[in-house]
Structures are given as structure tokens and as C-alpha cells.
Motif scaffolding. Structure first.
Motif, short mmCIF file in Angstrom:
data_model
loop_
_atom_site.label_atom_id
_atom_site.label_comp_id
_atom_site.label_asym_id
_atom_site.label_seq_id
_atom_site.Cartn_x
_atom_site.Cartn_y
_atom_site.Cartn_z
N UNK A 127 0.80 -1.24 0.00
CA UNK A 127 0.00 0.00 0.00
C UNK A 127 0.83 1.28 0.00
N UNK A 128 1.93 1.31 0.74
CA UNK A 128 2.72 2.54 0.85
C UNK A 128 3.26 3.01 -0.51
N UNK A 129 3.95 2.14 -1.29
CA UNK A 129 4.41 2.61 -2.60
C UNK A 129 3.27 2.95 -3.56
N UNK A 130 2.13 2.27 -3.45
CA UNK A 130 0.98 2.61 -4.29
C UNK A 130 0.51 4.02 -3.96
N UNK A 131 0.41 4.32 -2.67
CA UNK A 131 -0.02 5.65 -2.23
C UNK A 131 0.96 6.72 -2.73
N UNK A 132 2.26 6.44 -2.63
CA UNK A 132 3.28 7.40 -3.07
C UNK A 132 3.17 7.64 -4.58
N UNK A 133 3.00 6.55 -5.35
CA UNK A 133 2.92 6.67 -6.81
C UNK A 133 1.68 7.46 -7.24
N UNK A 134 0.53 7.17 -6.61
CA UNK A 134 -0.70 7.87 -6.98
C UNK A 134 -0.63 9.33 -6.56
N UNK A 135 -0.02 9.59 -5.43
CA UNK A 135 0.12 10.99 -4.99
C UNK A 135 1.02 11.77 -5.93
N UNK A 136 2.04 11.09 -6.46
CA UNK A 136 2.96 11.73 -7.41
C UNK A 136 2.28 11.96 -8.75
N UNK A 137 1.41 11.04 -9.15
CA UNK A 137 0.74 11.13 -10.44
C UNK A 137 -0.75 10.80 -10.28
N UNK A 138 -1.54 11.73 -9.70
CA UNK A 138 -2.95 11.44 -9.42
C UNK A 138 -3.80 11.19 -10.66
N UNK A 139 -3.29 11.57 -11.85
CA UNK A 139 -4.07 11.30 -13.06
C UNK A 139 -4.23 9.81 -13.33
N UNK A 140 -3.46 8.98 -12.62
CA UNK A 140 -3.63 7.52 -12.75
C UNK A 140 -5.06 7.11 -12.37
N UNK A 141 -5.65 7.85 -11.44
CA UNK A 141 -6.99 7.49 -10.96
C UNK A 141 -8.05 7.69 -12.03
N UNK A 142 -7.75 8.46 -13.06
CA UNK A 142 -8.72 8.73 -14.11
C UNK A 142 -8.68 7.68 -15.22
N UNK A 143 -7.66 6.83 -15.20
CA UNK A 143 -7.51 5.85 -16.28
C UNK A 143 -8.61 4.80 -16.23
N UNK A 144 -9.11 4.39 -17.38
CA UNK A 144 -10.03 3.25 -17.40
C UNK A 144 -9.31 2.00 -16.89
#
Length: 342
Positions: A127-144
């Protein structure tokens, strides 16, 4: 009995009047429903249930409360959010992380956030690296979600297994959102223009994922500079992470050493008149270490050189041909495919 007869007679006279009143105030499509309700209410009153006013004949189930309709989506959204937060906590995220994931891109539905995070967790990440990666690039959350799955599959075909994908995600999370043709262009330049083997390309992407964001033409030029001007072979380019450094830094330090007489381009047999320093001592070292241990020069001298060299490069940029750009690996006949030591 006479009183009962008068009561029944009164209700018989009331029914036609009620029908006329309702017909005037009720739309044609709703008259059938109203007639059934009115008949029931009048019959109930006739049987001793008490007289009811005609204005209340509309059944309650057909009356909607606008405030209740407004509250329903809000309540539904709240329940969905709580459900997603609970799922994120079960995955191992902390409470503050789960809430931040849902607010990084407010327009993205909570279920979409959960789906994307789940795909990243399936890569083998904690979870920690996932949180760091998404925080660095939040546009990942918009991907289908399907695009995320296809991209992971494509990267695995390039040889990036779960362990390597972790490194790529943390260093360059944009790899999941950038167009696939850009990735294909970089891979094609490394394979077809620079003649790296498939195994070497995999190692480059793993160790230097930032190359995926470089222009393929600039990447090719950087390799040609290493190969023709510095005499660095394929295996050494991979082993030393040469491609991760900017061409400006590479040129400055290489030419500075060359003009000091501390670096010489090897001949076709790989021989030089002076012992060349290792690439790690040229590129990996900080500027202070480079000057003190490798160049054996002062910071002032290096600063003067960089200004003069920048002027030379600007004048050279006016020419359409770069250093040794007319050469090719095919002409050299030395497109290597040997494995490299780690």
C-alpha cells in the motif's frame, strides 16, 4: 331505518358530484387510478368510516417528497464512499491515506479509485508505494481500468515482471498514462537504431525508466555519442545506466576531461594512450567529487569551461550535422549483442 335510508341516499347523490369535481382537476391519464381510490373512500365512508373530503382522494403513494428525492443520492454517495474506505483499509492503507486517495481527484467516483488501486496492488506492490505513486501522479486514478490492465500486460511482454514493474511505477508512474505509441517508439529506437538486444532493452527500461519520456531521436543521439565519441559499448551503456544522464552533463564532463588530456576515444581495437577513467567516476560522482578525483581541476576552471563550451554548442547547433551523426552502427559493423556483467 328511515335515517339509514336517508344516509345512503345522500351518498348516492354525492358520488356524481365527486366524479365531476375530480374529472375537472385530474389529468386524463390519472383518472383511472383516481376513480378506484375515490370509489374505495366513498364506500368506506358509507359503511361508517366517516366522511372524507374530496381534496384528499389522491392516494398517498403517488405523492413524492422533493426533499426526500434530494437526500437519496447524497445518502447513496456517502454509503459508497464508506464502503470504498473500508475496502482500502482492508488492503492495508492507513485511514488518512484512504481518505486522501478519494480526494486527490474529486471528480473520480470512489469505486473508480478502488478499481485502479486494486490493479496496482495486484502488481505485487504494498500500500505505501501505491499511495506514493498515486500521490505523485494522481491522473492515474482517471484511467479506465481496462487500459491499466492492458498496459501492465504490454509491459510484461517487454520483460518487466512484477518486481521490475514496481521500480518502473515508483520512478515513472506516467508510463501507465502515456500513449502506447510513445513507448513503442522508444523501444523501437533502442532495438532498431541502437541495436540493443531484447534482454538489454528490458534492463534499460527497468534501470532507466525515464528513457520512456525521452524523444527517440534524442535517445539515439545520446547512444551514438557514447558509442562513437567515447568508445562506450552496448554492455557498458546498460551496466552503467548511461542513458539516464542528460546529454549536456555527459558532454560537459567528457569534453572537459578530453581537453585536460585525461580521456581519449579508444581506437577500433579498444586501445588508448592514456587510461580512461571509469564511467561511474565521470557521471555518477557529484561535481565536487568529479573535479577532485577524476578531473583533478578546480571549480573555477570548470565553470569557465562550461560557459565557453555552451557557446561552442550554440554555434554548432546552427549546422545541420551533429558530431559523428553521419556514422551508423551498420557502417561500423559492430552491433553487439553480448551479455553484460552486473
Amino acid at each position: 331505518m328511515a335515517a339509514l335510508g336517508r344516509q345512503v341516499s345522500d351518498w348516492h347523490r354525492l358520488i356524481p358530484r365527486a366524479w365531476a369535481h375530480v374529472a375537472r382537476q385530474t389529468p386524463l391519464g390519472a383518472q383511472k387510478r383516481t376513480s378506484a381510490s375515490l370509489s374505495w373512500q366513498l364506500a368506506t365512508a358509507a359503511n361508517g368510516g366517516g366522511r372524507r373530503t374530496v381534496s384528499s382522494v389522491e392516494p398517498k403513494k403517488y405523492v413524492r417528497d422533493p426533499l426526500e428525492e434530494q437526500r437519496t443520492p447524497v445518502a447513496r454517495g456517502f454509503l459508497e464512499r464508506e464502503k470504498v474506505i473500508s475496502a482500502l483499509l482492508d488492503m492495508g492503507f492507513r485511514d488518512i491515506q484512504a481518505n486522501e486517495l478519494l480526494t486527490m481527484w474529486p471528480s473520480v467516483p470512489p469505486q473508480q479509485v478502488l478499481d485502479i488501486v486494486s490493479e496496482l496492488i495486484l502488481l505485487g506492490l504494498n500500500p505505501e508505494p501505491v499511495y506514493v505513486a498515486v500521490k505523485k501522479s494522481p491522473e492515474l486514478l482517471r484511467l479506465p481500468v481496462m487500459q491499466m490492465r492492458k498496459r501492465c500486460s504490454y509491459l510484461r511482454k517487454l520483460g518487466l515482471g512484477e518486481g521490475k514493474l514496481k521500480t518502473v511505477l515508483l520512478c515513472c508512474p506516467e508510463i501507465f498514462s502515456m500513449p502506447q505509441r510513445d513507448i513503442g517508439g522508444t523501444v523501437g529506437a533502442l532495438r532498431e537504431k541502437c541495436l540493443f538486444t531484447a534482454q538489454q532493452v528490458t534492463k534499460i527500461l527497468h534501470r532507466c525508466p525515464y528513457v520512456l519520456q525521452e524523444d527517440p531521436g534524442e535517445l539515439e543521439y545520446k547512444f551514438q555519442y557514447a558509442y562513437f565519441r567515447m568508445g562506450v559499448r552496448h554492455a557498458d551503456v546498460v551496466r552503467t545506466d548511461f542513458l539516464r544522464y542528460s546529454i549536456t552533463k555527459i558532454k560537459q564532463r567528457h569534453v572537459f576531461l578530453e581537453r585536460l588530456g585525461r580521456y581519449q576515444t579508444p581506437d577500433k581495437k579498444g586501445q588508448t594512450c592514456v587510461p580512461n577513467p571509469l564511467l561511474k567516476d565521470i557521471l555518477r560522482a557529484s561535481e565536487a567529487e568529479f573535479l577532485a578525483r577524476t578531473a583533478c581541476s578546480s571549480a573555477e576552471e570548470f565553470e569557465v569551461f562550461k560557459k565557453l563550451f555552451a557557446r561552442e554548442e550554440e554555434e554548432k547547433s546552427m549546422s545541420p550535422v551533429r558530431d559523428n551523426e553521419s556514422l551508423s552502427l551498420d557502417e561500423e559493423g559492430e552491433g553487439e549483442g553480448e551479455g553484460e556483467g552486473e
